[in-house]
Design an enzyme around this catalytic site. Sequence first.
Site, PDB file in Angstrom:
ATOM      1  N   GLY A  13       0.785  -1.234   0.000  1.00 25.19           N
ATOM      2  CA  GLY A  13       0.000   0.000   0.000  1.00 25.19           C
ATOM      3  C   GLY A  13       0.813   1.278   0.000  1.00 25.19           C
ATOM      4  O   GLY A  13       0.376   2.296   0.536  1.00 25.19           O
ATOM      5  N   LEU A  93     -11.409  -7.802 -12.199  1.00 23.74           N
ATOM      6  CA  LEU A  93     -12.810  -7.456 -11.932  1.00 23.74           C
ATOM      7  C   LEU A  93     -13.658  -7.809 -13.149  1.00 23.74           C
ATOM      8  O   LEU A  93     -13.240  -7.608 -14.294  1.00 23.74           O
ATOM      9  CB  LEU A  93     -12.921  -5.968 -11.606  1.00 23.74           C
ATOM     10  CG  LEU A  93     -12.206  -5.567 -10.309  1.00 23.74           C
ATOM     11  CD1 LEU A  93     -12.090  -4.054 -10.200  1.00 23.74           C
ATOM     12  CD2 LEU A  93     -12.920  -6.143  -9.091  1.00 23.74           C
ATOM     13  N   HIS A 109      -0.207   0.860 -12.936  1.00 28.63           N
ATOM     14  CA  HIS A 109       0.540  -0.306 -13.406  1.00 28.63           C
ATOM     15  C   HIS A 109       2.021   0.082 -13.547  1.00 28.63           C
ATOM     16  O   HIS A 109       2.330   1.137 -14.100  1.00 28.63           O
ATOM     17  CB  HIS A 109      -0.017  -0.760 -14.767  1.00 28.63           C
ATOM     18  CG  HIS A 109       0.714  -1.940 -15.308  1.00 28.63           C
ATOM     19  ND1 HIS A 109       0.551  -3.203 -14.783  1.00 28.63           N
ATOM     20  CD2 HIS A 109       1.645  -2.050 -16.284  1.00 28.63           C
ATOM     21  CE1 HIS A 109       1.345  -4.041 -15.431  1.00 28.63           C
ATOM     22  NE2 HIS A 109       2.008  -3.372 -16.343  1.00 28.63           N
ATOM     23  N   ASP A 141     -10.673  -1.219 -17.898  1.00 25.75           N
ATOM     24  CA  ASP A 141     -11.699  -1.860 -18.724  1.00 25.75           C
ATOM     25  C   ASP A 141     -11.589  -3.375 -18.530  1.00 25.75           C
ATOM     26  O   ASP A 141     -10.894  -3.829 -17.622  1.00 25.75           O
ATOM     27  CB  ASP A 141     -11.587  -1.419 -20.198  1.00 25.75           C
ATOM     28  CG  ASP A 141     -10.320  -1.919 -20.853  1.00 25.75           C
ATOM     29  OD1 ASP A 141      -9.604  -2.742 -20.250  1.00 25.75           O
ATOM     30  OD2 ASP A 141     -10.045  -1.493 -21.994  1.00 25.75           O
ATOM     31  N   GLY A 143     -10.074  -5.683 -20.063  1.00 28.39           N
ATOM     32  CA  GLY A 143      -8.807  -6.360 -20.337  1.00 28.39           C
ATOM     33  C   GLY A 143      -7.839  -6.219 -19.169  1.00 28.39           C
ATOM     34  O   GLY A 143      -8.130  -5.543 -18.177  1.00 28.39           O
ATOM     35  N   ASP A 145      -4.900  -4.439 -17.930  1.00 30.14           N
ATOM     36  CA  ASP A 145      -4.078  -3.239 -18.117  1.00 30.14           C
ATOM     37  C   ASP A 145      -4.242  -2.631 -19.516  1.00 30.14           C
ATOM     38  O   ASP A 145      -3.277  -2.117 -20.093  1.00 30.14           O
ATOM     39  CB  ASP A 145      -2.586  -3.550 -17.827  1.00 30.14           C
ATOM     40  CG  ASP A 145      -2.391  -4.141 -16.435  1.00 30.14           C
ATOM     41  OD1 ASP A 145      -3.037  -3.654 -15.489  1.00 30.14           O
ATOM     42  OD2 ASP A 145      -1.613  -5.089 -16.301  1.00 30.14           O
TER      43      ASP A 145
END
Length: 210
Positions: A13, A93, A109, A141, A143, A145
Site C-alpha cells: 500500500g 474485476l 501499473h 476496462d 482487459g 491493463d
Amino acid sequence: MRQPVAVLISGSGTNLQALIDAASAPDYPAEIRVVISNRRDAFGLQRARDAGIEALWIPHRGRSRAAFEAELLEALSERSVSWVALAGFMRLLSEAFLSAYAGRILNIHPALLPAFPGVRGARQAVEYGVRIAGATVHFVDAGTDTGPIILQGAVPVLPDDDDDTLAARILTIEHQLYPRALALATSGQLRIEGRRVGLPDGEPGLLWSR
Ligand code: GRF
C-alpha cells in the site's frame, strides 16, 4: 464536495499512502472513504487505520468471483463511494463490477503500457532490455491493463538494474502519478474519448524522473 473514493489493495500500500497523504490537503478533490483488501494481512489496511480511514477485509478465497464482487459492491454502495482506485489490487474485476462504476475505476501499473501488462512489470522490462521504463495510471476496462491511459511517468533503466532496483525507481514515480491522476479524474477534468483520454489545458500527462 469532495468525491468519495474507495482504494482497493492487496499488499503493502505505498501507493495508497501517497493517496492518503495527498488527500489530507484540504483542497484535494477526493476523500478516501474506505480501504478494502482481499488479503487480511495487507499492510495497507494498517496504513488506512493509522490515518483514521475505515479498513475492510473482504476475502476472495473459497467463494465465487460473483459472491466476492457482490460483497465489494455492497460495501461501496453502503458508503456512497463514487470512485474506485485500484492500488496493487491483485484480482481481476468482472464486467458486472466494471459496469457498476463505468469510467470511474482507475488503476496504476508499473510499466509504460501497452508494454509489459500483467504481473511483474519491472522484471519484464529488465528481461526485455528496454532503456526506459515507468508507470501508467489508466481507466480500467475488461482487459488486463488495457484501459484508456490517463498519465504516464518514465524512469531510466540503468545497466546494473535488477527487478528490485528498477521496481523501486518506478514506485517513486508511481507515488507522484497516482495522486495527480486521481485529482484530475475526481475533479471532472478528464474526458474519455474512445481509448484516448482528454486532459485539461496545461496538463502534459507525462512525468520524467532520473
Ligand atoms: C505497484 O507497483 C503498482 O503499480 C502495482 O502494484 C504495486 C503496488 O505497490 N499495481 P503498493 O502496494 O502500492 O506499494
